[in-house]
Design a protein around this motif. Structure first.
Motif, short mmCIF file in Angstrom:
data_model
loop_
_atom_site.label_atom_id
_atom_site.label_comp_id
_atom_site.label_asym_id
_atom_site.label_seq_id
_atom_site.Cartn_x
_atom_site.Cartn_y
_atom_site.Cartn_z
N GLU A 1 0.83 -1.21 0.00
CA GLU A 1 0.00 0.00 0.00
C GLU A 1 0.86 1.26 0.00
O GLU A 1 0.60 2.20 -0.75
N GLU A 2 1.89 1.26 0.83
CA GLU A 2 2.76 2.44 0.92
C GLU A 2 3.54 2.68 -0.36
O GLU A 2 3.95 3.80 -0.64
N GLN A 3 3.75 1.63 -1.14
CA GLN A 3 4.48 1.76 -2.40
C GLN A 3 3.55 1.86 -3.61
O GLN A 3 4.01 1.79 -4.74
N VAL B 1 11.23 -7.54 -1.24
CA VAL B 1 11.24 -8.36 -2.44
C VAL B 1 12.70 -8.69 -2.72
O VAL B 1 13.53 -7.79 -2.81
N THR B 2 13.01 -9.98 -2.81
CA THR B 2 14.42 -10.36 -3.00
C THR B 2 14.73 -10.88 -4.39
O THR B 2 15.89 -10.93 -4.79
N ARG B 3 13.69 -11.28 -5.14
CA ARG B 3 13.94 -11.80 -6.49
C ARG B 3 12.69 -11.59 -7.34
O ARG B 3 11.57 -11.80 -6.88
N VAL B 4 12.92 -11.17 -8.57
CA VAL B 4 11.83 -11.06 -9.53
C VAL B 4 12.23 -11.88 -10.74
O VAL B 4 13.24 -11.61 -11.39
N LYS C 1 7.05 -5.70 -14.12
CA LYS C 1 8.45 -6.03 -13.83
C LYS C 1 9.15 -4.80 -13.26
O LYS C 1 9.86 -4.89 -12.26
N GLU C 2 8.95 -3.65 -13.87
CA GLU C 2 9.55 -2.40 -13.39
C GLU C 2 9.09 -2.10 -11.96
O GLU C 2 9.90 -1.71 -11.12
N LEU C 3 7.81 -2.28 -11.72
CA LEU C 3 7.25 -2.01 -10.40
C LEU C 3 7.87 -2.92 -9.34
O LEU C 3 8.31 -2.46 -8.28
N LEU C 4 7.93 -4.22 -9.61
CA LEU C 4 8.49 -5.16 -8.65
C LEU C 4 10.00 -4.98 -8.51
O LEU C 4 10.55 -5.09 -7.40
#
Length: 133
Positions: free
Chosen positions: A38-40, A78-81, A126-129
């Motif tokens: 939510e904050e992001q 988030v550590t991996r996309v 992808k950009e967001l994550l």
């Protein structure tokens, strides 16, 4: 990007043994993820297009029981996309001492509600994550 959420252990979180039941930790972790996203501004960006972030695997390491009135700090990142999934690492610790309560790595997918399946993570998603790493 590491985000922290604080929660206080309440009486209704406890089981008959006087500590937080293992299933409650999933709720604590989910609350921290929601606050982080939510904050992001991630929730609206994804759900506005009829997608959902769905847990497909989660492993929790329980280190010690959380007790009533303890303030917990939950770290989320988030550590991996990847191509079709992403990993979120979370740690629950006693806020005052930093003593570890539990840690987890969960795998998530973007799920298209209209077609009933996960989708490739590409473009703006992808950009967001990636921005959250």
């Amino acid at each position: 990007m590491r985000h922290t959420t604080k929660l206080c252990v309440r009486g209704y979180h406890l089981d008959v043994y006087g500590h937080v039941n293992n299933a409650r930790y999933l709720e604590f972790l989910e609350e921290a993820r929601w606050r982080f996203f939510e904050e992001q501004d991630v929730i609206e960006a994804i759900t506005g297009e009829a997608l959902a972030m769905v847990v497909v695997n989660i492993n929790i390491n329980y280190r010690r029981a959380a007790l009533i009135h303890e303030e917990l700090e939950i770290a989320t990142e988030v550590t991996r996309v990847g191509n079709k999934s992403f990993v979120i690492h979370q740690e629950i610790a006693v806020a005052e001492t930093g003593e570890m309560i539990a840690d987890t790595d969960g795998t998530y997918v973007l799920f298209d509600n209209a077609i009933g399946t996960s989708v490739v993570i590409e473009g703006k998603y992808k950009e967001l994550l990636d921005r959250l790493r």
